[in-house]
Design an enzyme around this catalytic site. Structure first.
Site, PDB file in Angstrom:
ATOM      1  N   GLU A   8      79.760  35.815  35.149  1.00  0.00           N
ATOM      2  CA  GLU A   8      80.686  36.857  35.586  1.00  0.00           C
ATOM      3  C   GLU A   8      82.041  36.596  34.921  1.00  0.00           C
ATOM      4  O   GLU A   8      82.581  35.495  35.024  1.00  0.00           O
ATOM      5  CB  GLU A   8      80.854  36.828  37.099  1.00  0.00           C
ATOM      6  N   ASP A  70      87.843  44.325  40.359  1.00  0.00           N
ATOM      7  CA  ASP A  70      88.036  43.240  41.313  1.00  0.00           C
ATOM      8  C   ASP A  70      89.494  42.801  41.256  1.00  0.00           C
ATOM      9  O   ASP A  70      89.925  42.211  40.261  1.00  0.00           O
ATOM     10  CB  ASP A  70      87.107  42.068  40.984  1.00  0.00           C
ATOM     11  N   GLU A  75      85.684  43.345  36.033  1.00  0.00           N
ATOM     12  CA  GLU A  75      84.763  42.221  36.029  1.00  0.00           C
ATOM     13  C   GLU A  75      83.417  42.694  35.508  1.00  0.00           C
ATOM     14  O   GLU A  75      82.890  43.718  35.953  1.00  0.00           O
ATOM     15  CB  GLU A  75      84.611  41.611  37.421  1.00  0.00           C
TER      16      GLU A  75
END
Length: 478
Positions: A8, A70, A75
């Protein structure tokens, strides 16, 4: 590698100074909207995923990954990957999705996405989180966790992205830090912002290992190791080392073959000490009272991996050869790692600038260079102007694939999820997509609990079932 892994990445956003009417907070939302509404790169969420993720905040992509907003950042979460080369390729696909969006929107000259982890202006940090699927029966005893933390604290000698300056964040139970001398340059962007070794609450008490048990798979068989300590790497070679060496160590952990008596006295302090050590000796204190260098720690892990894992696959053998190549080069010829290890590459660029312009380390120009190193635009990012050696350069070039923006890995659950994304784009149904399930009409579910299975046939059958057409309109979605 033969382990399900995902990354991520949160991206910073920079605007040119001569564009004061633009907002860096608005552009992540514009790019997200473009990808889902215009480019048809995925299906946007129709439901609340969390109180901070309302409908329209993001969605799953045609490549099986996910993109969302985010805390003001875009993200990108890669799809589940089984092989190391795929993991690096799909990590780069996030860069390509964002940059191609700016080009399509005519904003590439004014707006940049930055793949880094530090905002020099505010002192904020944003993350690169690693996710490794592990066997549920893996034993996480205190000695095992302590040994794993030792590996993670010391791997920054080849995975760190480098940064100018320092930060002094506080955990909730820390006293204000004593005044420290100036730190000119560090190995890691995340080291100063890690204040705990193992903890569950991510946002304000960042730990090396996030403790939440959320496997996103059959919890009876699997757990997910969620790491917060890693930097975002510009070099694909560095990403491969970061993920590949960690996967090797986890294989040793699951087979109860980790080294003994290799637990740090304080993993958090050691992480910071290694990052800030200008001598590059990287000496740390062990729990047993002895001291050891980070290079020696890494050689111990490498030796065990070489003994027990060599021959498992051609990819594992490549990783082991690259691991030893990097450890030898760190000792004997660090400049051979330019273009392959990010902190070495960035430090070299900064040293050249300092010498050419007679600058001090406190010159703001260096922070600008620090940021521009991470610009994902190949025409502007400083990383792309560096020519690495043959071994590193061939790897960096070989893993860039434009089709990864829209095609999923063929051998994991991401393949079936991507089919669902495409199917829901074509059908006027309400839907819910999660990492481990899909649903229509909020009632009809297909559980996908095995990340090693593609679910292609199951998804095709699921989508072929007749259903009512009650999908919300675009206005209702957001």
């Amino acid at each position: 590698m033969d382990r399900i892994v995902g990354i991520e990445t949160e991206y910073g956003c920079l605007l040119r100074e001569e564009e004061p009417h633009l907002s860096s907070e608005a552009w992540p939302a514009r790019v997200k909207n473009y990808l889902f509404r215009k480019a048809q790169a995925g299906t946007i969420d129709l439901h609340y995923r969390d109180y901070e993720e309302p409908p329209g905040n993001g969605g799953f992509l045609c490549n099986g990954g996910r993109l969302y907003l985010d805390m003001g950042h875009i993200e990108y979460a890669s799809p589940e990957c089984l092989h190391l080369r795929d993991l690096v390729t799909y990590d780069l696909a996030g860069d390509d999705l964002l940059h191609s969006s700016l080009v399509a929107l005519g904003a590439a000259g004014q707006v940049s996405f930055i793949k880094n982890n530090v905002d020099h202006h505010t002192g904020a940090t944003f993350g690169c989180h690693e996710n490794y699927l592990m066997k549920r029966e893996a034993q996480f005893t205190p000695p095992v966790l302590g040994t794993l933390l030792t590996f993670l604290a010391t791997r920054q000698i080849f995975t760190g992205a480098g940064r100018v300056g320092q930060a002094n964040p506080l955990a909730f139970d820390f006293e204000p830090p004593a005044q420290e001398g100036q730190v000119n340059f560090q190995l890691s962007q995340r080291a100063d912002h890690i204040v705990n070794d193992i903890y569950q609450w991510v946002q304000f008490n960042r730990a090396i290992i996030n403790a939440r048990d959320e496997p996103l798979a059959d919890y009876r068989k699997y757990r997910r190791l969620h790491l917060l300590i890693g930097d975002s790497n510009m070099s694909p070679f560095a990403t491969a080392l970061k993920i590949g060496t960690t996967a090797c160590v986890l294989a040793l952990l699951e087979d109860a073959r980790l080294p003994r008596n290799l637990v740090l006295a304080d993993a958090v302090q050691s992480t910071r000490d290694i990052s800030r050590d200008p001598t590059q000796r990287w000496i740390v204190d062990l729990e047993n009272g002895k001291t050891i260098g980070a290079l020696d720690v890494q050689w111990q892990f490498y030796d065990l991996a070489q003994k027990h894992l060599r021959g498992n696959s051609a990819e594992t053998d490549w990783l082991l050869e690259s691991w030893s190549f990097v450890l030898e080069a760190l000792e004997e010829n660090p400049e051979s790692l330019i273009g392959g290890v990010d902190w070495i590459t960035k430090k070299w660029l900064l040293d050249v600038l300092i010498d050419a312009e007679d600058l001090g380390w406190d010159d703001p120009w260096l922070q600008s260079v620090d940021l521009e190193y991470h610009n994902i635009d190949p025409a502007r990012g400083l990383f792309f102007g560096v020519t690495p050696g043959k071994r590193i350069g061939e790897w960096n070039n070989s893993v860039r694939r434009s089709d990864a923006m829209r095609s999923p890995p063929a051998n994991t659950r991401a393949s079936g999820r991507a089919r669902a994304v495409a199917g829901f784009q074509e059908r006027n149904h309400s839907y819910v997509i999660n990492w481990d399930s899909i649903a229509c009409d909020s009632r009809d579910f297909l559980v996908m609990g095995d990340p090693f299975k593609t679910y292609n046939d199951e998804v095709d059958r699921f989508l072929s079932q007749p259903r009512s057409t009650d999908r919300p309109t675009t206005d209702e979605q957001i």
